[in-house]
Design a protein around this motif. Structure first.
Motif, mmCIF file in Angstrom:
data_model
loop_
_atom_site.group_PDB
_atom_site.id
_atom_site.type_symbol
_atom_site.label_atom_id
_atom_site.label_comp_id
_atom_site.label_asym_id
_atom_site.label_seq_id
_atom_site.Cartn_x
_atom_site.Cartn_y
_atom_site.Cartn_z
ATOM 1 N N ILE A 166 0.835 -1.208 0.000
ATOM 2 C CA ILE A 166 0.000 0.000 0.000
ATOM 3 C C ILE A 166 0.866 1.252 0.000
ATOM 4 O O ILE A 166 0.486 2.282 -0.562
ATOM 5 C CB ILE A 166 -0.947 -0.015 1.214
ATOM 6 N N ARG A 167 2.051 1.185 0.620
ATOM 7 C CA ARG A 167 2.923 2.361 0.687
ATOM 8 C C ARG A 167 3.546 2.686 -0.654
ATOM 9 O O ARG A 167 3.790 3.855 -0.966
ATOM 10 C CB ARG A 167 4.034 2.130 1.706
ATOM 11 N N GLY A 168 3.854 1.668 -1.449
ATOM 12 C CA GLY A 168 4.587 1.890 -2.679
ATOM 13 C C GLY A 168 3.695 2.269 -3.843
ATOM 14 O O GLY A 168 2.495 2.529 -3.708
ATOM 15 N N ALA A 169 4.325 2.311 -5.019
ATOM 16 C CA ALA A 169 3.603 2.653 -6.243
ATOM 17 C C ALA A 169 2.745 1.474 -6.697
ATOM 18 O O ALA A 169 2.860 0.356 -6.196
ATOM 19 C CB ALA A 169 4.600 3.043 -7.336
ATOM 20 N N ALA A 170 1.890 1.740 -7.685
ATOM 21 C CA ALA A 170 0.969 0.719 -8.169
ATOM 22 C C ALA A 170 1.677 -0.370 -8.963
ATOM 23 O O ALA A 170 1.113 -1.445 -9.165
ATOM 24 C CB ALA A 170 -0.125 1.356 -9.020
ATOM 25 N N ARG A 171 2.892 -0.108 -9.472
ATOM 26 C CA ARG A 171 3.704 -1.100 -10.194
ATOM 27 C C ARG A 171 2.989 -1.660 -11.428
ATOM 28 O O ARG A 171 3.192 -2.805 -11.806
ATOM 29 C CB ARG A 171 4.098 -2.259 -9.279
ATOM 30 N N GLY A 172 2.156 -0.896 -12.055
ATOM 31 C CA GLY A 172 1.529 -1.333 -13.287
ATOM 32 C C GLY A 172 0.445 -2.372 -13.128
ATOM 33 O O GLY A 172 0.092 -3.048 -14.102
ATOM 34 N N TRP A 173 -0.122 -2.519 -11.906
ATOM 35 C CA TRP A 173 -1.212 -3.472 -11.716
ATOM 36 C C TRP A 173 -2.461 -2.980 -12.432
ATOM 37 O O TRP A 173 -2.702 -1.786 -12.556
ATOM 38 C CB TRP A 173 -1.515 -3.645 -10.231
ATOM 39 N N HIS A 174 -3.282 -3.910 -12.870
ATOM 40 C CA HIS A 174 -4.567 -3.548 -13.454
ATOM 41 C C HIS A 174 -5.513 -3.047 -12.354
ATOM 42 O O HIS A 174 -5.326 -3.316 -11.165
ATOM 43 C CB HIS A 174 -5.181 -4.750 -14.167
ATOM 44 N N LYS A 175 -6.539 -2.320 -12.753
ATOM 45 C CA LYS A 175 -7.471 -1.737 -11.789
ATOM 46 C C LYS A 175 -8.170 -2.821 -10.966
ATOM 47 O O LYS A 175 -8.363 -2.672 -9.758
ATOM 48 C CB LYS A 175 -8.507 -0.883 -12.516
ATOM 49 N N GLU A 176 -8.549 -3.908 -11.619
ATOM 50 C CA GLU A 176 -9.227 -4.978 -10.897
ATOM 51 C C GLU A 176 -8.299 -5.632 -9.885
ATOM 52 O O GLU A 176 -8.703 -5.973 -8.772
ATOM 53 C CB GLU A 176 -9.748 -6.019 -11.885
ATOM 54 N N ASP A 177 -7.010 -5.783 -10.252
ATOM 55 C CA ASP A 177 -6.048 -6.347 -9.311
ATOM 56 C C ASP A 177 -5.826 -5.419 -8.124
ATOM 57 O O ASP A 177 -5.709 -5.879 -6.976
ATOM 58 C CB ASP A 177 -4.714 -6.618 -10.017
ATOM 59 N N LEU A 178 -5.767 -4.106 -8.376
ATOM 60 C CA LEU A 178 -5.597 -3.145 -7.282
ATOM 61 C C LEU A 178 -6.779 -3.197 -6.322
ATOM 62 O O LEU A 178 -6.606 -3.085 -5.099
ATOM 63 C CB LEU A 178 -5.434 -1.737 -7.846
ATOM 64 N N ARG A 179 -7.973 -3.362 -6.868
ATOM 65 C CA ARG A 179 -9.154 -3.459 -6.001
ATOM 66 C C ARG A 179 -9.068 -4.679 -5.092
ATOM 67 O O ARG A 179 -9.293 -4.578 -3.880
ATOM 68 C CB ARG A 179 -10.417 -3.535 -6.866
ATOM 69 N N TYR A 180 -8.711 -5.828 -5.641
ATOM 70 C CA TYR A 180 -8.620 -7.034 -4.828
ATOM 71 C C TYR A 180 -7.461 -6.946 -3.834
ATOM 72 O O TYR A 180 -7.568 -7.462 -2.709
ATOM 73 C CB TYR A 180 -8.455 -8.262 -5.727
ATOM 74 N N ILE A 181 -6.368 -6.317 -4.219
ATOM 75 C CA ILE A 181 -5.233 -6.169 -3.295
ATOM 76 C C ILE A 181 -5.640 -5.313 -2.097
ATOM 77 O O ILE A 181 -5.357 -5.649 -0.941
ATOM 78 C CB ILE A 181 -4.031 -5.558 -4.038
ATOM 79 N N MET A 182 -6.326 -4.202 -2.362
ATOM 80 C CA MET A 182 -6.734 -3.319 -1.271
ATOM 81 C C MET A 182 -7.751 -3.999 -0.361
ATOM 82 O O MET A 182 -7.656 -3.918 0.879
ATOM 83 C CB MET A 182 -7.321 -2.032 -1.852
ATOM 84 N N LEU A 183 -8.718 -4.680 -0.944
ATOM 85 C CA LEU A 183 -9.717 -5.374 -0.130
ATOM 86 C C LEU A 183 -9.087 -6.497 0.686
ATOM 87 O O LEU A 183 -9.471 -6.726 1.843
ATOM 88 C CB LEU A 183 -10.820 -5.939 -1.028
ATOM 89 N N THR A 184 -8.115 -7.181 0.119
ATOM 90 C CA THR A 184 -7.432 -8.249 0.862
ATOM 91 C C THR A 184 -6.679 -7.684 2.055
ATOM 92 O O THR A 184 -6.725 -8.261 3.158
ATOM 93 C CB THR A 184 -6.465 -8.997 -0.067
ATOM 94 N N CYS A 185 -5.991 -6.565 1.865
ATOM 95 C CA CYS A 185 -5.269 -5.947 2.981
ATOM 96 C C CYS A 185 -6.235 -5.515 4.082
ATOM 97 O O CYS A 185 -5.941 -5.675 5.271
ATOM 98 C CB CYS A 185 -4.450 -4.757 2.479
ATOM 99 N N ILE A 186 -7.392 -4.985 3.710
ATOM 100 C CA ILE A 186 -8.375 -4.566 4.713
ATOM 101 C C ILE A 186 -8.939 -5.771 5.457
ATOM 102 O O ILE A 186 -9.109 -5.751 6.684
ATOM 103 C CB ILE A 186 -9.497 -3.753 4.039
ATOM 104 N N ILE A 187 -9.220 -6.857 4.729
ATOM 105 C CA ILE A 187 -9.753 -8.057 5.381
ATOM 106 C C ILE A 187 -8.734 -8.639 6.340
ATOM 107 O O ILE A 187 -9.064 -8.995 7.486
ATOM 108 C CB ILE A 187 -10.165 -9.080 4.310
ATOM 109 N N LEU A 188 -7.476 -8.744 5.922
ATOM 110 C CA LEU A 188 -6.445 -9.276 6.813
ATOM 111 C C LEU A 188 -6.231 -8.364 8.012
ATOM 112 O O LEU A 188 -5.982 -8.833 9.133
ATOM 113 C CB LEU A 188 -5.137 -9.460 6.036
ATOM 114 N N HIS A 189 -6.328 -7.045 7.799
ATOM 115 C CA HIS A 189 -6.222 -6.101 8.921
ATOM 116 C C HIS A 189 -7.353 -6.304 9.919
ATOM 117 O O HIS A 189 -7.128 -6.334 11.135
ATOM 118 C CB HIS A 189 -6.239 -4.680 8.377
ATOM 119 N N ASN A 190 -8.576 -6.465 9.434
ATOM 120 C CA ASN A 190 -9.705 -6.701 10.341
ATOM 121 C C ASN A 190 -9.572 -8.033 11.066
ATOM 122 O O ASN A 190 -10.020 -8.164 12.220
ATOM 123 C CB ASN A 190 -11.020 -6.658 9.564
ATOM 124 N N MET A 191 -8.972 -9.023 10.426
ATOM 125 C CA MET A 191 -8.724 -10.290 11.114
ATOM 126 C C MET A 191 -7.764 -10.084 12.284
ATOM 127 O O MET A 191 -7.960 -10.650 13.376
ATOM 128 C CB MET A 191 -8.132 -11.304 10.133
#
Length: 368
Positions: A257-282
């Motif tokens: 989350i701190r770094g650049a997007a590194r050329g990820w697709h928009k759909e991949d960025l959405r799943y990456i962000m949601l995964t980080c939030i889910i793991l954080h809530n866990m």
């Protein structure tokens, strides 16, 4: 004297010969045992052979080569999430190609969202709201749910909305966010509280100056002059910063989350962000103490009797005569009434004035 020294030397020589004979017997036994066993590829003489872990269960390609272990793919995905490492940086550690590391992260994030989004990305239930309101009331803010920018008091993230194109300031994101859709449609639990002898029927979020003057937002006092306004502004801004530290915690846990997007697709960025939030809530759920209704009450019985719980939550819709929103005039009128109530500037001013007075009465003599 010389005879004594001769006896000592002979005794030492006999001990050495006996020890050498014992070592030779042990070495011969070890060599024989290792020779009887099958020495796996990559192991060294004298060591146990390599275990053929899951070699029969794993898939093979057209050439008969065994595929990668699930642990390798999981490790690559977690390293990319936690450390922000590039896909090529996982090649040496996990023995995987760049394309395989990217595919592993894509499968991992989609699996986490599909399995755990209903539990860890849900809207707060009536039981959750009771706990949030009780914690907020202890800080002098009855009826408060959390911060509009991020999370609740324990850094649990209740609402995630991102990926808006264009200028992504708070107003544009709020205009497209579905945060108040259930409240407008009448599907959210009913929250009622009384402050300064005035009843309020909507819970609210702490917000900064850019947000509009809605009944669901509690903003600080700009340029406060009176003592009660100064004390209220300090408490509101301090509590809001306590809640908004959540994004710093999220960045410290997940380097991607701190770094650049590194050329990820928009759909991949959405799943990456949601995964980080889910793991954080866990993590928050695992570290959260087992609060019960008894623990939420004060230890002083007299204090509980003198200061009863102000905010109440009821199951069911916010409108007792709730009907599904339709195109006919009767249903549309109820929808517009709730819509106007949420965006009422007068309700926002009344809420702010009542809470300033309430906070001064109950927290005025305390050090914040």
């Amino acid at each position: 004297m010389n005879n004594l020294w001769d006896q000592i030397r002979r005794s030492q020589d006999e001990d050495d010969e006996e020890m050498m004979a014992t070592n030779a017997i042990v070495m011969a036994a070890v060599a024989q045992e290792s020779g009887n066993q099958h020495r796996g590829r990559g192991s060294h003489p004298g060591r146990a052979p390599n275990e053929e872990r899951f070699r029969e269960e794993r898939g093979k390609d057209a050439t008969g080569k065994v595929g990668l272990l699930p642990e390798q793919k999981m490790t690559a995905a977690l390293r990319m999430l936690a450390y922000g490492a590039g896909a090529d940086q996982c090649a040496e550690y996990c023995r995987m190609a760049k394309s395989t590391s990217v595919a592993a992260l894509q499968h991992f994030t989609r699996g986490i969202v599909d399995l755990y989004s209903t539990k860890y990305l849900r809207a707060p239930t009536a039981a959750d709201l009771r706990q949030l309101l009780t914690k907020a009331e202890r800080r002098g803010f009855p009826g408060m749910i959390g911060s509009i920018d991020f999370a609740s008091y324990d850094t649990w993230i209740w609402h995630a909305f991102f990926g808006v194109p264009g200028a992504c300031n708070d107003l544009n994101v709020l205009a497209k966010s579905p945060l108040f859709d259930d409240l407008t449609a009448g599907r959210a639990p009913l929250v009622q509280f009384q402050v300064n002898n005035r009843a309020h029927n909507l819970g609210y979020y702490l917000a900064d100056g850019i947000y509009p003057r809605w009944a669901t937002f509690l903003k600080t006092v700009r340029n406060p002059t009176r003592p009660k306004e100064i004390k209220f502004a300090k408490a509101q801004e301090g509590y809001r910063k306590d809640v908004e530290r959540c994004f710093g915690i999220l960045q410290s846990r997940f380097g991607i989350i701190r770094g650049a997007a590194r050329g990820w697709h928009k759909e991949d960025l959405r799943y990456i962000m949601l995964t980080c939030i889910i793991l954080h809530n866990m993590i928050v759920e695992n570290q959260r103490p087992e609060d019960s209704d008894d623990e939420l009450e004060s230890d002083d019985e007299e204090d509980n009797n003198m200061r009863p719980r102000i905010a109440e939550v009821w199951e069911g819709p916010t409108d007792r005569d709730f009907d599904p929103v339709g195109r006919d005039a009767h249903h549309m009128n109820g929808f517009m009434d709730r819509y106007q109530q949420i965006r009422s500037k007068q309700c926002h001013s009344n809420l702010q004035e009542d809470l300033i007075q309430h906070f001064w009465e109950f927290q005025g003599n305390r050090r914040i």
